[in-house]
Design an enzyme around this catalytic site. Structure first.
Site, PDB file in Angstrom:
ATOM      1  N   LYS A  10      -0.521   3.118   5.452  1.00  0.00           N
ATOM      2  CA  LYS A  10      -1.962   3.278   5.717  1.00  0.00           C
ATOM      3  C   LYS A  10      -2.758   2.743   4.540  1.00  0.00           C
ATOM      4  O   LYS A  10      -2.231   2.589   3.424  1.00  0.00           O
ATOM      5  CB  LYS A  10      -2.322   4.745   5.955  1.00  0.00           C
ATOM      6  CG  LYS A  10      -2.043   5.704   4.777  1.00  0.00           C
ATOM      7  CD  LYS A  10      -3.151   5.812   3.739  1.00  0.00           C
ATOM      8  CE  LYS A  10      -2.762   6.735   2.588  1.00  0.00           C
ATOM      9  NZ  LYS A  10      -3.517   6.574   1.366  1.00  0.00           N
ATOM     10  N   ASP A 146      -1.306  13.890   3.235  1.00  0.00           N
ATOM     11  CA  ASP A 146      -1.388  12.587   3.915  1.00  0.00           C
ATOM     12  C   ASP A 146      -0.466  12.477   5.122  1.00  0.00           C
ATOM     13  O   ASP A 146      -0.373  11.408   5.721  1.00  0.00           O
ATOM     14  CB  ASP A 146      -1.001  11.470   2.940  1.00  0.00           C
ATOM     15  CG  ASP A 146      -2.187  10.956   2.162  1.00  0.00           C
ATOM     16  OD1 ASP A 146      -3.304  11.451   2.383  1.00  0.00           O
ATOM     17  OD2 ASP A 146      -1.984  10.055   1.330  1.00  0.00           O
TER      18      ASP A 146
END
Ligand code: C5P
Length: 355
Positions: A10, A146
């Site tokens: 990401k 995350d």
């Protein structure tokens, strides 16, 4: 049977660090975006019968990785995630997790978090059992801030300590270039440096935090560490929604084939920034130079991802991204052209092998 899955990375499209909370974590606002670069995770399991007593009852979890920077013990996020999945399913077994590292370690691309989610999903497949969605989310958030974003994929808003994620309307796939400087940045240290900087600035007065053209709030002292910086949060929310949903000049939703280009302009105009640059760039000035090099090579928007050290640039076309990566490599930088990954693509391609 071995299940092989892609563990996508990401980037953060803007990252605002708010107040440090009582639990030691910081309140965050960020837009997560999955990208096409990935590690490969291979999971196999041999059930040994009996019921697991707790998540520490996991001596049978083995991690294989030939990258010396990846821990092979229970401190590895994959190990913790696998133990919690086995516990949630009330199973015992010998779990083997192979990590084929292609993404940078401590690079700000969420690789360790993504690896852990990939492990959870692959393990469920290998066991032919499903963990309830809510439990999966709980486990993910427990292992790290995350992780939950990788249970959504595509474009997602991250709030809280980053673990509360909301799927956003997917951005179109945007061509990009990643520069991996080969430096590992410790996220806890970057947060600690941030706290130190904020304390210093409080002593000196105010801090201008969201410095784009569209929104330029001046934040008074006291709002940064105590109240949660609520005014700044509101400004950030406004800037993000202006960028995500509308053309800020006309108020009309951006759509059509030119959407990626328009989004890139809006991103710059809304002043979407990554707060970590303010503490990571002074420590590693070469990273600021690399960001500048990305812009000089034609990036419409460039930023540090997460706490770094990876930098990325977004481009208007694949051709421009490929050319820029080539130019940057000629200048000695480790640059790779890739693109952002929509939610549909993320879920279409996650499974590499296995049923
Ligand atoms: O949740 P995760 O394990 O990724 O966090 C690693 C460390 O980063 C935490 O222990 C904390 O020190 C810091 N952190 C933080 N605020 C956040 C996320 C992480 O201070 N929102």
């Amino acid at each position: 049977m071995t299940i092989a899955v892609r563990s996508f990375a990401k980037i953060n499209l803007g990252l605002y660090i708010g107040a440090r909370r009582a639990d030691g974590f910081h309140e965050l606002r960020t837009v997560y975006q999955t990208i096409a670069l990935h590690d490969v995770i291979r999971v196999s399991v041999e059930p040994t019968g009996g019921r697991a007593r707790n998540a520490n009852d996991s001596r049978a979890i083995e991690i294989l990785c030939d990258d010396p920077r990846v821990p092979l013990d229970s401190s590895n996020t994959c190990h913790r995630a696998a133990a919690l999945v086995m516990e949630a399913l009330g199973l015992r077994g010998r779990v083997t997790i192979g990590i084929e590292k292609r993404l940078p370690v401590q690079g700000g691309l969420g690789a360790a978090s993504s690896n852990a989610v990939a492990t959870m999903l692959a393990l469920e497949r290998a066991l032919k059992k499903k963990v309830a969605d809510a439990t999966r989310l709980r486990i993910a958030a427990q292992v790290g801030s995350d992780l939950p974003l990788f249970l959504i994929g595509g474009t997602a808003l991250g709030v809280g300590r980053g673990e509360q994620v909301y799927p956003l309307p997917d951005l179109p796939s945007i061509p990009m270039v990643i520069v991996t400087p080969g430096i590992g940045v410790s996220t806890p240290k970057a947060f600690a440096d941030w706290d130190e900087m904020v304390v210093g600035e409080k002593a000196g007065g105010v801090r201008v935090a969201w410095t784009g053209e569209g929104a330029r709030p001046q934040i008074g002292e006291g709002e940064l560490t105590h109240s949660g910086g609520s005014d700044r949060m509101t400004e950030v929310g406004r800037a993000l929604s202006a960028w995500l949903c509308c053309n800020p000049e006309t108020g009309a939703p951006a759509k059509g084939g030119g959407r990626a280009g328009s989004l890139l302009s809006d991103l710059v105009r809304a002043g979407i920034e990554n707060d970590f640059e303010k503490v990571v760039f002074p420590e590693f000035p070469e990273l600021r130079d690399m960001k500048r090099a990305l812009v000089r090579a034609g990036a419409r928007y460039a930023s540090l991802s997460g706490s770094g050290a990876t930098l990325y640039g977004l481009f208007e076309s694949e051709k421009a991204a490929v050319k820029a990566a080539h130019e940057l490599r000629k200048r000695g930088l480790k640059a790779t052209a890739t693109r952002t990954l929509t939610r549909r693509e993320y879920w279409k391609w996650w499974l590499l092998r296995g049923s």
